[in-house]
Design a protein around this motif. Structure first.
Motif, mmCIF file in Angstrom:
data_model
loop_
_atom_site.group_PDB
_atom_site.id
_atom_site.type_symbol
_atom_site.label_atom_id
_atom_site.label_comp_id
_atom_site.label_asym_id
_atom_site.label_seq_id
_atom_site.Cartn_x
_atom_site.Cartn_y
_atom_site.Cartn_z
ATOM 1 N N SER A 9 0.794 -1.233 0.000
ATOM 2 C CA SER A 9 0.000 0.000 0.000
ATOM 3 C C SER A 9 0.824 1.280 0.000
ATOM 4 N N THR A 10 2.083 1.207 -0.377
ATOM 5 C CA THR A 10 2.846 2.446 -0.518
ATOM 6 C C THR A 10 2.358 3.181 -1.757
ATOM 7 N N THR A 11 2.409 4.507 -1.691
ATOM 8 C CA THR A 11 1.905 5.325 -2.788
ATOM 9 C C THR A 11 2.953 6.326 -3.247
ATOM 10 N N THR A 12 2.837 6.720 -4.498
ATOM 11 C CA THR A 12 3.661 7.779 -5.046
ATOM 12 C C THR A 12 2.772 8.667 -5.913
ATOM 13 N N SER A 13 3.141 9.915 -6.046
ATOM 14 C CA SER A 13 2.384 10.832 -6.882
ATOM 15 C C SER A 13 3.327 11.788 -7.581
ATOM 16 N N ALA A 14 2.899 12.248 -8.751
ATOM 17 C CA ALA A 14 3.657 13.258 -9.466
ATOM 18 C C ALA A 14 3.604 14.580 -8.700
#
Length: 124
Positions: A56-61
């Motif tokens: 459930s790790t997330t990344t975003s621009a």
């Protein structure tokens, strides 16, 4: 074989919100990474946000940080993209894609399955 279906797009005024959904079927997708990409008119497709389902790790621009939130609902096999404070430059077709190794990577050629896309238009 994994099938992805996006929904939730539409026309919204600047400053408004939309929630996109990416519903998965056909395979156990708990070990995939799911990314949202978008393609604005006349531009190349770009990665927007990603969630790695194993942890459930997330990344975003950078352009959407603080405005867009990616999340998951395990019971519904669905990943969401909550988009707030929308800007005209957020306009485009939004696609969800699945990466079988669970890696949140920006390169679209590294994704194994794609949805058909949903249109988002931000305009007054």
């Amino acid at each position: 074989q994994l099938q992805l279906v996006e929904s939730g797009g539409g026309l919204v005024q600047p400053g408004g919100s939309l929630r996109l959904s990416c519903a998965a079927s056909g395979s156990n997708f708990d070990f995939y990474a799911i990314s949202w990409f978008r393609q604005a008119p006349g531009k190349e497709r770009e990665a927007v946000s990603c969630i790695s389902l194993p942890d459930s790790t997330t990344t975003s621009a950078g352009s959407v940080k603080g405005r867009f939130t990616i999340s998951r609902d395990n019971a519904k096999n669905t990943v969401y993209l909550q988009m707030n404070s929308l800007k005209p430059e957020d306009t485009g077709i939004y696609y969800c894609a699945a990466q079988i190794l669970g890696l949140c990577v920006p390169e679209e050629h590294r994704y194994d399955y794609w949805g058909q896309g949903t249109q988002v238009a931000v305009s007054s």
